[in-house]
Motif scaffolding. Sequence first.
Motif, PDB file in Angstrom:
ATOM      1  N   GLU A  76     -16.057   6.090  -8.986  1.00  0.00           N
ATOM      2  CA  GLU A  76     -14.591   6.159  -8.969  1.00  0.00           C
ATOM      3  C   GLU A  76     -14.107   7.197  -9.964  1.00  0.00           C
ATOM      4  OE1 GLU A  76     -10.850   2.994  -9.070  1.00  0.00           O
ATOM      5  OE2 GLU A  76     -12.731   2.544 -10.110  1.00  0.00           O
ATOM      6  N   THR A  77     -13.264   8.050  -9.466  1.00  0.00           N
ATOM      7  CA  THR A  77     -12.740   9.103 -10.335  1.00  0.00           C
ATOM      8  C   THR A  77     -11.593   8.563 -11.190  1.00  0.00           C
ATOM      9  OG1 THR A  77     -11.216   9.833  -8.613  1.00  0.00           O
ATOM     10  CG2 THR A  77     -13.400  10.847  -8.650  1.00  0.00           C
ATOM     11  N   SER A  79      -8.452   9.677 -11.279  1.00  0.00           N
ATOM     12  CA  SER A  79      -7.207   9.565 -10.512  1.00  0.00           C
ATOM     13  C   SER A  79      -7.219   8.337  -9.613  1.00  0.00           C
ATOM     14  CB  SER A  79      -6.988  10.831  -9.689  1.00  0.00           C
ATOM     15  OG  SER A  79      -8.072  11.019  -8.781  1.00  0.00           O
ATOM     16  N   GLN A  80      -8.381   8.044  -8.988  1.00  0.00           N
ATOM     17  CA  GLN A  80      -8.474   6.857  -8.145  1.00  0.00           C
ATOM     18  C   GLN A  80      -8.301   5.572  -8.965  1.00  0.00           C
ATOM     19  OE1 GLN A  80     -12.234   7.199  -6.181  1.00  0.00           O
ATOM     20  NE2 GLN A  80     -11.543   8.774  -4.716  1.00  0.00           N
ATOM     21  N   ARG A  81      -8.905   5.533 -10.128  1.00  0.00           N
ATOM     22  CA  ARG A  81      -8.762   4.351 -10.979  1.00  0.00           C
ATOM     23  C   ARG A  81      -7.309   4.194 -11.433  1.00  0.00           C
ATOM     24  NH1 ARG A  81      -8.954   3.343 -16.449  1.00  0.00           N
ATOM     25  NH2 ARG A  81      -9.764   1.264 -17.031  1.00  0.00           N
ATOM     26  N   LYS A  83      -4.600   5.203  -9.822  1.00  0.00           N
ATOM     27  CA  LYS A  83      -3.806   4.772  -8.676  1.00  0.00           C
ATOM     28  C   LYS A  83      -4.048   3.292  -8.365  1.00  0.00           C
ATOM     29  CE  LYS A  83      -3.415   7.734  -5.426  1.00  0.00           C
ATOM     30  NZ  LYS A  83      -3.682   8.616  -4.276  1.00  0.00           N
ATOM     31  N   ARG A  84      -5.314   2.831  -8.481  1.00  0.00           N
ATOM     32  CA  ARG A  84      -5.607   1.431  -8.221  1.00  0.00           C
ATOM     33  C   ARG A  84      -4.935   0.522  -9.231  1.00  0.00           C
ATOM     34  NH1 ARG A  84      -9.303  -1.753 -10.367  1.00  0.00           N
ATOM     35  NH2 ARG A  84     -10.406  -0.009 -11.342  1.00  0.00           N
TER      36      ARG A  84
END
Length: 375
Positions: A76-77, A79-81, A83-84
């Motif tokens: 997980e990058t 930015s993904q973390r 956003k989550r």
Amino acid sequence: MSTRKRPPPNPLDPDSDSDTSSPPTSKKRPFQQKPPPTTTTTTTAPPPQAANAASNDEDDEDDYMNMTIAEPTLPETFSQRKKRLQLEAETRARPKSKAELAALEKANRDAALAKSLLDTQTPNKGLLMMRKMGFTPGSALGAPTASTNTARLEPIPVTLKEDRTGIGHASAQRAKLAATAPPTTTTTTAAAQLSPEDYRARVAEEQEERRREAQLVAAQKLAEEFECERSGSSVGTRAVPLRSINVLWRGLVKRREEKERERRMRYDLLQSLDAPRLPGYDRDCELDEVDKAALGITVPGLRRPAGTVVVEDEGEEGDEVDEELEREEARSAGERVAALCEYLRRQYRYCFWCKCRYEDEEMEGCPGVEEDLHG
């Protein structure tokens, strides 16, 4: 120098030299050319387990439709973390709807009601207090019941009240219905003693009585129409006292006037709800002439305002008992219908069963007075 011949070797002698063609042993052997090697192909059958594995591998390779290719899992990058975490925070901060709150409340309530009050794993405050007083889960508590003759082992369950009525409303309604309902013992006994033949006879008798009542009303209307036609008046308007009307259809006129009087009284009441009340309007005492004129009641010598509803003041006529009419209504419907049919034939030469009015008194073509004679 003499040469001696060697004798031939004896094959039966083991000591004899069998190789006769070999030259004598010397230190140097002459060069001998070796024949080329011959390659022999030997086929060895594979074991059955290996053959099955090979066939399975071939089937797996050919089944392209059911192949599942595992996708590579990437870490997980940032930015993904981010956003989550933002989506989870928005979900927690969003207020729940009414449906969600109702579902959550129902789930919590069902879970709480399904849990036993004597649960020793998560004891409640009541159980702790009962334990201090000497109660142990599983023992009986309270007086024995009348049905089981044993004491209660579980506490009284919680009953959820979903309606908006007060406490005790259902029991009060049941008591009221039981008080107003007729006793069922006589009805049940009569129904149990009634045979199917008697029941059919009773139903047929009731149907015949209703049919006779309908015929009576129709005959009374015909007699009134013929009488109004002879006198030149219209049906529904009475210019003579009620007692002067023939008793055969006097009850029909009386019921119609009573129904019309009730309708007018309801109309006057609705019209006078917003109007000021006069003295004596709601009293039982007799009104004077001025109050009667104000209320629209007919008074001789006084003029009523335009637009007022006229109510006939019957006086003592409506209060007296009509004994002649009571005696007539005490008779059965069949007897009253027969009397009306005879009156119509005698006065107007009309047959109620033929539905025809004849020109002469002989009434030629009519079978008779009774209904059975007409088929």
